[in-house]
Motif scaffolding. Structure first.
Motif, PDB file in Angstrom:
ATOM      1  N   ILE B   9       0.832  -1.200   0.000  1.00 37.64           N
ATOM      2  CA  ILE B   9       0.000   0.000   0.000  1.00 37.64           C
ATOM      3  C   ILE B   9       0.864   1.247   0.000  1.00 37.64           C
ATOM      4  O   ILE B   9       0.558   2.233  -0.666  1.00 37.64           O
ATOM      5  CB  ILE B   9      -0.909  -0.003   1.245  1.00 37.64           C
ATOM      6  CG1 ILE B   9      -1.868  -1.195   1.188  1.00 37.64           C
ATOM      7  CG2 ILE B   9      -1.686   1.302   1.361  1.00 37.64           C
ATOM      8  CD1 ILE B   9      -2.663  -1.390   2.449  1.00 37.64           C
ATOM      9  N   HIS B  10       1.963   1.170   0.751  1.00 37.67           N
ATOM     10  CA  HIS B  10       2.810   2.338   0.926  1.00 37.67           C
ATOM     11  C   HIS B  10       4.267   1.876   0.954  1.00 37.67           C
ATOM     12  O   HIS B  10       4.590   0.894   1.631  1.00 37.67           O
ATOM     13  CB  HIS B  10       2.455   3.048   2.225  1.00 37.67           C
ATOM     14  CG  HIS B  10       3.091   4.387   2.387  1.00 37.67           C
ATOM     15  ND1 HIS B  10       4.332   4.556   2.967  1.00 37.67           N
ATOM     16  CD2 HIS B  10       2.666   5.622   2.050  1.00 37.67           C
ATOM     17  CE1 HIS B  10       4.635   5.852   2.978  1.00 37.67           C
ATOM     18  NE2 HIS B  10       3.644   6.513   2.428  1.00 37.67           N
ATOM     19  N   ILE B  11       5.132   2.572   0.221  1.00 37.65           N
ATOM     20  CA  ILE B  11       6.567   2.266   0.213  1.00 37.65           C
ATOM     21  C   ILE B  11       7.347   3.553   0.400  1.00 37.65           C
ATOM     22  O   ILE B  11       7.008   4.583  -0.214  1.00 37.65           O
ATOM     23  CB  ILE B  11       6.972   1.567  -1.105  1.00 37.65           C
ATOM     24  CG1 ILE B  11       6.540   0.111  -1.093  1.00 37.65           C
ATOM     25  CG2 ILE B  11       8.478   1.668  -1.326  1.00 37.65           C
ATOM     26  CD1 ILE B  11       6.975  -0.662  -2.305  1.00 37.65           C
ATOM     27  N   THR B 102      -8.916  -3.054 -15.733  1.00 36.96           N
ATOM     28  CA  THR B 102      -9.066  -3.208 -14.286  1.00 36.96           C
ATOM     29  C   THR B 102      -7.804  -2.713 -13.594  1.00 36.96           C
ATOM     30  O   THR B 102      -6.692  -3.084 -13.981  1.00 36.96           O
ATOM     31  CB  THR B 102      -9.314  -4.677 -13.932  1.00 36.96           C
ATOM     32  OG1 THR B 102     -10.505  -5.117 -14.583  1.00 36.96           O
ATOM     33  CG2 THR B 102      -9.485  -4.838 -12.425  1.00 36.96           C
ATOM     34  N   PHE B 103      -8.013  -1.901 -12.567  1.00 33.19           N
ATOM     35  CA  PHE B 103      -6.900  -1.302 -11.838  1.00 33.19           C
ATOM     36  C   PHE B 103      -6.671  -1.985 -10.494  1.00 33.19           C
ATOM     37  O   PHE B 103      -7.615  -2.477  -9.860  1.00 33.19           O
ATOM     38  CB  PHE B 103      -7.175   0.182 -11.592  1.00 33.19           C
ATOM     39  CG  PHE B 103      -7.026   1.026 -12.809  1.00 33.19           C
ATOM     40  CD1 PHE B 103      -8.055   1.135 -13.727  1.00 33.19           C
ATOM     41  CD2 PHE B 103      -5.844   1.712 -13.051  1.00 33.19           C
ATOM     42  CE1 PHE B 103      -7.917   1.898 -14.869  1.00 33.19           C
ATOM     43  CE2 PHE B 103      -5.695   2.485 -14.193  1.00 33.19           C
ATOM     44  CZ  PHE B 103      -6.731   2.580 -15.105  1.00 33.19           C
ATOM     45  N   GLY B 104      -5.410  -1.974 -10.070  1.00 32.91           N
ATOM     46  CA  GLY B 104      -5.079  -2.365  -8.715  1.00 32.91           C
ATOM     47  C   GLY B 104      -5.407  -1.228  -7.750  1.00 32.91           C
ATOM     48  O   GLY B 104      -5.840  -0.148  -8.154  1.00 32.91           O
ATOM     49  N   THR B 105      -5.173  -1.475  -6.469  1.00 25.92           N
ATOM     50  CA  THR B 105      -5.533  -0.498  -5.445  1.00 25.92           C
ATOM     51  C   THR B 105      -4.470   0.579  -5.252  1.00 25.92           C
ATOM     52  O   THR B 105      -4.679   1.521  -4.509  1.00 25.92           O
ATOM     53  CB  THR B 105      -5.796  -1.191  -4.110  1.00 25.92           C
ATOM     54  OG1 THR B 105      -4.693  -2.040  -3.803  1.00 25.92           O
ATOM     55  CG2 THR B 105      -7.068  -2.021  -4.178  1.00 25.92           C
ATOM     56  N   GLY B 106      -3.341   0.428  -5.930  1.00 27.97           N
ATOM     57  CA  GLY B 106      -2.339   1.479  -5.899  1.00 27.97           C
ATOM     58  C   GLY B 106      -1.275   1.294  -4.829  1.00 27.97           C
ATOM     59  O   GLY B 106      -1.516   0.676  -3.790  1.00 27.97           O
ATOM     60  N   THR B 107      -0.091   1.825  -5.106  1.00 29.11           N
ATOM     61  CA  THR B 107       1.004   1.882  -4.139  1.00 29.11           C
ATOM     62  C   THR B 107       1.475   3.318  -4.043  1.00 29.11           C
ATOM     63  O   THR B 107       1.826   3.924  -5.058  1.00 29.11           O
ATOM     64  CB  THR B 107       2.190   0.991  -4.558  1.00 29.11           C
ATOM     65  OG1 THR B 107       1.771  -0.364  -4.623  1.00 29.11           O
ATOM     66  CG2 THR B 107       3.341   1.132  -3.560  1.00 29.11           C
TER      67      THR B 107
END
Lengths: 114, 113
Positions: B9-11, B102-107
């Motif tokens: 989710i977060h990097i 279709t998209f992922g939830t994002g990083t």
């Protein structure tokens, strides 16, 4: 060289009010899409259109209606806004069936429903 | 149905360090794969795409991604991150002749000095 233009960019509504978001593209694209973006959920497809006069449901269509009366325009309507529809809405367009699938996005419309 | 998973989710990375963002997809046939970047308050911009051929694709801003069919992955890489790379990155999947992407939830990428 406008690409995809969304209006309005910001809007605040009260519960039960209606509104329409307008998307216009100048690339002669066949396909147009409305997505909503919510934290942690990525982009979810609301409705889309594969050509003038056509519309189809996406993943989360409830509470929204759309129209594609002209090829360059795709309208997203909320008949009776609810707080759950507070989100950022993105319009996107894509070329014809045989072309590469790149989506071109507008800058988004931030909607708040109180 | 096609789907995309972005497990991070977060990097947070230091400026100058290398970067790898993970993306896994689920789809039966050969997919079209994309990476998009979204700067704060902006729409999404295409970084790169894979349709066929060479499995290592180059994109804008020094990014590259490698398609690995055996792992159903399409990870995004950059050898040296710049502060201006701080943004949210989305992986997406589609296919030829199919209308939906279709998209992922994002990083979300944070870059520290």
């Amino acid at each position: 060289n406008a690409g995809v233009t969304q209006t309005p960019k910001f809007r605040v509504l009260k519960t039960g009010q209606s509104m329409t978001l307008l998307c216009a593209q100048d690339m002669n694209h066949e396909y147009m899409y409305w997505y909503r973006q919510d934290p942690g959920m990525g982009l979810r497809l609301i409705h889309y259109s594969v050509g003038e006069g056509t519309t189809a449901k996406g993943e989360v269509p409830d509470g929204y209606n759309v129209s594609r009366l002209k090829k360059q325009n795709f309208l997203l309507g909320l008949e009776s806004a609810a707080p759950s529809q507070t989100s950022v809405y993105f319009c996107a367009s894509k070329g014809t069936l045989g072309e590469a699938g790149e989506l071109f996005f507008g800058e988004g419309s931030r909607l708040t429903v109180l | 149905a096609q789907s995309v998973t972005q497990p991070d989710i977060h990097i947070t990375v230091s400026e100058g360090a290398s970067l790898e963002l993970r993306c896994n997809y689920s789809y039966g046939a050969t997919p079209y794969l994309f990476w998009y970047v979204q700067s704060p308050g902006q729409g999404l911009q295409l970084l790169l795409k894979y349709f066929s051929g060479d499995t290592l694709v180059q994109g804008i801003k020094g990014f590259e991604a490698e398609f690995k069919r055996s792992q159903s992955s399409f990870n995004l890489r950059k050898p040296s991150v710049h502060w201006s790379d701080a943004a949210e990155y989305f992986c997406a999947v589609g296919r030829r002749g199919y209308q939906k992407v279709t998209f992922g939830t994002g990083t979300k990428l944070q870059v520290i000095p």
